[in-house]
Design a protein around this motif. Structure first.
Motif, mmCIF file in Angstrom:
data_model
loop_
_atom_site.group_PDB
_atom_site.id
_atom_site.type_symbol
_atom_site.label_atom_id
_atom_site.label_comp_id
_atom_site.label_asym_id
_atom_site.label_seq_id
_atom_site.Cartn_x
_atom_site.Cartn_y
_atom_site.Cartn_z
ATOM 1 N N ASP A 256 0.922 -1.283 0.131
ATOM 2 C CA ASP A 256 0.047 0.069 0.019
ATOM 3 C C ASP A 256 0.843 1.265 -0.104
ATOM 4 O OD1 ASP A 256 -2.287 -1.745 -0.268
ATOM 5 O OD2 ASP A 256 -2.799 -0.875 1.951
ATOM 6 N N LYS A 257 1.754 1.260 0.987
ATOM 7 C CA LYS A 257 2.671 2.423 0.939
ATOM 8 C C LYS A 257 3.553 2.570 -0.333
ATOM 9 C CE LYS A 257 3.210 2.475 6.153
ATOM 10 N NZ LYS A 257 3.215 1.056 6.409
ATOM 11 N N GLU B 130 2.856 1.739 -3.352
ATOM 12 C CA GLU B 130 1.902 2.382 -4.476
ATOM 13 C C GLU B 130 1.924 3.733 -4.195
ATOM 14 O OE1 GLU B 130 -1.686 0.591 -4.610
ATOM 15 O OE2 GLU B 130 -2.349 1.239 -6.602
ATOM 16 N N MET B 131 1.658 4.176 -3.102
ATOM 17 C CA MET B 131 1.540 5.861 -2.651
ATOM 18 C C MET B 131 2.921 6.426 -2.872
ATOM 19 S SD MET B 131 -1.158 7.240 -0.339
ATOM 20 C CE MET B 131 -1.053 5.874 0.800
#
Lengths: 267, 267
Positions: free
Chosen positions: B249-250, B252-253
């Motif tokens: 998740d991190k 991708e961000m």
């Protein structure tokens, strides 16, 4: 008797002074030189500079050398130069006495290739030469290879700031990533917000108080508690309306960050 | 003669007062009631509340009504209720005198379905009931349907804040989106930064000064000028190292925002 007492005091005073040498002439070196020059507990014996760059920003009372062979003996040698040059320059330090530290958040302790003991003193702030930094509130992350060196580095760090954090190389690498989110990425959110203001003919000034409040809130509550807005409330109809008004780049960013917020609060 | 002069002054004073009625009992209503009660230029004639919610937070001297038929005549009626109820309640206001405004950033002016003239007074800040808001520095975005009503709404707004911005419905919608980036999304960056601190056993406190400085910088320079960091300098090797250490998740961000920063500075 008075005179011998005076000398005794003077020598005690001298023995408590931390003698340092600064290696480098960039922003961090300029700021550290300025702060240490003002300290009564630190003596900046020399500074090493490859060129005459930024000479005007340094205290004229600090002797400059351009040859590492002229280095004096000191308690701590601070290497404040570009990340990629740290290994190269430290390799040339053949002495075994004293502590050699670098100031780079993203470099491991063992980027230092000197013969003496190693350490890191990382001030977590963005620096510019022009504006003197008030170190008092700047967090300093410290690391030493040998446990017995920590106290000395801590004593030096305490002359700058009250915010001292012992962090090893792994933690410091993570801190650097965390700072990218907290500083660079947050700032990019401000940039996008300003673009939206500009494109729609109203002043970015209108957002400045809420930007300041967003940061100030961190003193009173965690970012988890501080969150508000459509994604926090899982208002998909508002999110869809917003997304429909954005250009492709902003749309992708809006969608991804909103999804991450929703996942956090509505797992 | 002295007495008649006194009365003349008193009547002039009264005629300059802005008489308002507050409709609603949520956070915004509580805060507005508190601020207007202290103003010598504004008289809060009544407040309308459907229930007894939050009664304890309101000034006891403001008469409460629970039936819209009991509404007194006022210069301005402020509807400070949940976005979705604005149309419903405004539809029930059949009088044609006075100005009816809502306080919702994300609602158009014509969400108001009253017979009287319409307007919007949108305070751009996050509200909570418990802590009294100092309106002085809170930007107020104003809109009126009829040009001739603007001065009155502006006069009322000026009793709260010096930061007055005329914004139409379209601009206000964009402002709301911009505020999502500047506030909600920036705060989410702080949240991710704190997660990284927690996962690696060091305190989020170490990041607080840089968070504050990131916000404070906006007073001195634009976010475009303020940017620093690996993406700003297009250091792909640093970015790759960071990305390799993050969970999906991190990651991708981090990748998306870095790409956007690189696109901004190295197009």
């Amino acid at each position: 008797m008075f005179i011998s007492f005076f000398f005794a005091c003077y020598f005690m005073y001298l023995s408590q002074m931390i003698n340092i040498v600064l290696i480098g002439s960039g922003n961090v070196a300029v700021q550290l030189a300025g702060a240490f020059s003002k300290s009564k507990k630190v003596a900046v014996l020399q500074r090493f500079s490859r060129s005459n760059a930024n000479d005007g920003y340094f205290d004229k009372n600090i002797p400059v050398i351009h040859d590492l062979k002229e280095l004096k003996q000191a308690d701590i040698y601070i290497i404040a130069i570009a990340d990629k040059s740290i290994s190269d320059i430290s390799k040339q330090l053949k002495f075994t006495q004293g502590l050699v530290v670098h100031t780079a958040g993203s470099m491991p302790l063992d980027a230092l290739l000197c013969a003496a003991n190693k350490g890191v003193l990382y001030p977590l702030q963005t620096f510019s030469k022009e504006q003197p930094i008030r170190f008092k509130n700047i967090p300093l992350a410290l690391e030493t290879e040998k446990k017995e060196d920590y106290k000395l580095l801590e004593a030096l760090a305490k002359t700058l700031s009250a915010k001292i954090y012992p962090l090893d190389t792994g933690q410091r690498r993570k801190l650097h990533i965390a700072a990218v989110f907290a500083n660079n990425f947050a700032n990019h959110m401000f940039k996008i917000a300003k673009d939206i203001c500009d494109e729609n003919n109203f002043s970015f000034d209108i957002l400045k108080p809420i930007i300041l409040e967003t940061a100030n809130k961190m003193e009173r509550m965690s970012p988890m508690e501080a969150q508000t807005g459509p994604a926090r409330r899982n208002e998909t109809h508002v999110i869809e309306k917003h997304v429909a008004e954005l250009d492709p780049d902003k749309k992708e960013m809006y969608t991804l960050i909103s999804r991450s917020i929703i996942k956090t609060y509505h797992p």
